[in-house]
Design a protein around this motif. Sequence first.
Motif, PDB file in Angstrom:
ATOM      1  N   LYS A  67       0.851  -1.198   0.000  1.00 51.00           N
ATOM      2  CA  LYS A  67       0.000   0.000   0.000  1.00 51.00           C
ATOM      3  C   LYS A  67       0.888   1.250   0.000  1.00 51.00           C
ATOM      4  CE  LYS A  67      -4.056  -2.118   0.406  1.00 51.00           C
ATOM      5  NZ  LYS A  67      -4.899  -2.046   1.606  1.00 51.00           N
ATOM      6  N   PRO A  68       1.670   1.449  -1.072  1.00 47.34           N
ATOM      7  CA  PRO A  68       2.648   2.546  -1.073  1.00 47.34           C
ATOM      8  C   PRO A  68       2.032   3.934  -0.943  1.00 47.34           C
ATOM      9  CG  PRO A  68       2.438   1.576  -3.264  1.00 47.34           C
ATOM     10  CD  PRO A  68       1.711   0.673  -2.321  1.00 47.34           C
ATOM     11  N   ALA A  69       0.874   4.161  -1.545  1.00 47.98           N
ATOM     12  CA  ALA A  69       0.277   5.502  -1.496  1.00 47.98           C
ATOM     13  C   ALA A  69      -0.063   5.893  -0.062  1.00 47.98           C
ATOM     14  CB  ALA A  69      -0.963   5.555  -2.384  1.00 47.98           C
ATOM     15  N   ILE A  70      -0.629   4.942   0.693  1.00 45.08           N
ATOM     16  CA  ILE A  70      -0.991   5.238   2.086  1.00 45.08           C
ATOM     17  C   ILE A  70       0.262   5.373   2.942  1.00 45.08           C
ATOM     18  CG2 ILE A  70      -2.249   4.416   4.108  1.00 45.08           C
ATOM     19  CD1 ILE A  70      -4.090   2.884   2.219  1.00 45.08           C
ATOM     20  N   PHE A  71       1.207   4.469   2.758  1.00 38.11           N
ATOM     21  CA  PHE A  71       2.458   4.546   3.525  1.00 38.11           C
ATOM     22  C   PHE A  71       3.166   5.871   3.258  1.00 38.11           C
ATOM     23  CE2 PHE A  71       6.979   3.755   4.274  1.00 38.11           C
ATOM     24  CZ  PHE A  71       6.955   3.133   5.517  1.00 38.11           C
ATOM     25  N   ASN A  72       3.230   6.263   1.999  1.00 35.88           N
ATOM     26  CA  ASN A  72       3.892   7.523   1.643  1.00 35.88           C
ATOM     27  C   ASN A  72       3.170   8.715   2.265  1.00 35.88           C
ATOM     28  OD1 ASN A  72       5.539   5.907   0.124  1.00 35.88           O
ATOM     29  ND2 ASN A  72       4.888   6.700  -1.866  1.00 35.88           N
ATOM     30  N   ARG A  73       1.849   8.679   2.232  1.00 35.20           N
ATOM     31  CA  ARG A  73       1.085   9.799   2.777  1.00 35.20           C
ATOM     32  C   ARG A  73       1.274   9.932   4.288  1.00 35.20           C
ATOM     33  NH1 ARG A  73      -3.621   8.372   1.311  1.00 35.20           N
ATOM     34  NH2 ARG A  73      -4.545   7.736   3.306  1.00 35.20           N
ATOM     35  N   LEU A  74       1.229   8.819   5.004  1.00 35.57           N
ATOM     36  CA  LEU A  74       1.438   8.867   6.452  1.00 35.57           C
ATOM     37  C   LEU A  74       2.834   9.390   6.785  1.00 35.57           C
ATOM     38  CD1 LEU A  74      -0.168   5.467   7.540  1.00 35.57           C
ATOM     39  CD2 LEU A  74      -1.084   7.764   7.918  1.00 35.57           C
ATOM     40  N   THR A  75       3.824   8.925   6.031  1.00 39.59           N
ATOM     41  CA  THR A  75       5.196   9.375   6.253  1.00 39.59           C
ATOM     42  C   THR A  75       5.331  10.858   5.943  1.00 39.59           C
ATOM     43  OG1 THR A  75       6.056   7.176   5.707  1.00 39.59           O
ATOM     44  CG2 THR A  75       7.604   9.012   5.602  1.00 39.59           C
ATOM     45  N   GLU A  76       4.790  11.279   4.820  1.00 40.17           N
ATOM     46  CA  GLU A  76       4.862  12.691   4.416  1.00 40.17           C
ATOM     47  C   GLU A  76       4.218  13.597   5.461  1.00 40.17           C
ATOM     48  OE1 GLU A  76       2.567  15.598   1.229  1.00 40.17           O
ATOM     49  OE2 GLU A  76       2.749  13.460   0.775  1.00 40.17           O
ATOM     50  N   GLN A  77       3.035  13.242   5.925  1.00 38.19           N
ATOM     51  CA  GLN A  77       2.320  14.072   6.894  1.00 38.19           C
ATOM     52  C   GLN A  77       3.076  14.163   8.217  1.00 38.19           C
ATOM     53  OE1 GLN A  77      -1.490  12.095   6.990  1.00 38.19           O
ATOM     54  NE2 GLN A  77      -2.287  13.243   5.228  1.00 38.19           N
ATOM     55  N   PHE A  78       3.630  13.055   8.652  1.00 37.09           N
ATOM     56  CA  PHE A  78       4.380  13.046   9.910  1.00 37.09           C
ATOM     57  C   PHE A  78       5.639  13.912   9.797  1.00 37.09           C
ATOM     58  CE2 PHE A  78       7.791  11.203  12.485  1.00 37.09           C
ATOM     59  CZ  PHE A  78       7.225  11.296  13.755  1.00 37.09           C
ATOM     60  N   LEU A  79       6.390  13.756   8.722  1.00 37.35           N
ATOM     61  CA  LEU A  79       7.626  14.521   8.558  1.00 37.35           C
ATOM     62  C   LEU A  79       7.322  16.010   8.440  1.00 37.35           C
ATOM     63  CD1 LEU A  79       9.592  12.182   6.119  1.00 37.35           C
ATOM     64  CD2 LEU A  79       9.956  12.477   8.572  1.00 37.35           C
ATOM     65  N   ALA A  80       6.273  16.362   7.722  1.00 42.20           N
ATOM     66  CA  ALA A  80       5.920  17.777   7.563  1.00 42.20           C
ATOM     67  C   ALA A  80       5.607  18.424   8.906  1.00 42.20           C
ATOM     68  CB  ALA A  80       4.727  17.918   6.616  1.00 42.20           C
ATOM     69  N   LYS A  81       5.089  17.637   9.820  1.00 46.62           N
ATOM     70  CA  LYS A  81       4.686  18.143  11.133  1.00 46.62           C
ATOM     71  C   LYS A  81       5.863  18.266  12.108  1.00 46.62           C
ATOM     72  CE  LYS A  81       1.450  17.045  14.900  1.00 46.62           C
ATOM     73  NZ  LYS A  81       0.426  16.060  15.359  1.00 46.62           N
ATOM     74  N   HIS A  82       6.874  17.403  11.919  1.00 49.97           N
ATOM     75  CA  HIS A  82       7.885  17.281  12.975  1.00 49.97           C
ATOM     76  C   HIS A  82       9.310  17.685  12.565  1.00 49.97           C
ATOM     77  CE1 HIS A  82       5.194  15.478  15.895  1.00 49.97           C
ATOM     78  NE2 HIS A  82       4.722  14.677  14.955  1.00 49.97           N
ATOM     79  N   ILE A  83       9.524  18.096  11.332  1.00 46.92           N
ATOM     80  CA  ILE A  83      10.875  18.580  10.978  1.00 46.92           C
ATOM     81  C   ILE A  83      10.779  19.920  10.277  1.00 46.92           C
ATOM     82  CG2 ILE A  83      11.874  16.277  10.813  1.00 46.92           C
ATOM     83  CD1 ILE A  83      11.682  16.422   7.814  1.00 46.92           C
TER      84      ILE A  83
END
Length: 256
Positions: free
Chosen positions: A240-256
């Motif tokens: 499920k690359p689209a969901i995995f990528n989205r979760l990763t993207e959202q988390f990184l945008a929030k914390h770095i």
Amino acid sequence: MLNLHYKEQGQGYPILLIHGLFGSLSNLGILAKHLAGLSYRVISVDTLNHGLSPRSESMNYQLQAKAVKTLCEKLDISQCAIVGHSMGGKIAMATAQLYPDLVSALVVGDIAPVAYQHNHTAVFSGLKSFDPKDIKSRSDAESLLAEHIQEAGVRQFLLKSLANTKQGWQWLFNIEQLALCYNSIIGWEQFGQFEHACLFIKGENSDYIVSKYQQSVGQQFPKAELKMIAGTGHWLHAEKPAIFNRLTEQFLAKHI
């Protein structure tokens, strides 16, 4: 010195991507391309005894974390985020615990900071059942692997690390050394607490992150968040690359 092989793409804040057992830096290639397009500097890593990285007699997580730290120094990276899947997630966690000033945020794909009882007996049996130099095609290799490994997805994953070279077909990982180091790979030694942001992403159908491990996660990563991807197993980033990528993207945008 253990100089890890890597591939770099994009510009911006640095993010290291670390693959799992029997893999290579290409395993997180979809995520790497996605993050590079979001103006991140993405460094995909071959771990020890995998891909084009050095062969090593040890694969304990302290050594593997040191190899990551050495690579960061080589690339003049003083702080980064790390995304790791499976064994790569353990390498990422060890790096964060040992070098907390280096790691600003952490994404861990379907693995917990615990020693496992899992085994890859069938995988090792399949890999050791033939010399890749004796085969004529990738389909030959799959047929031989199928005698030991039932899951087609696992066979396809392994075959991504089968390369056709001038010397013939060969695996891009060191089977014998992985077998010798296997207890270190499935094991775990806590190196301290990581006080920065951390996201654990679980595959719904995987048994690598289960409720009994929540205490270990909370003790070692007190700011950990947990997300689950429905209808997927351990190779959630591929399934499920689209969901995995989205979760990763959202988390990184929030914390770095």
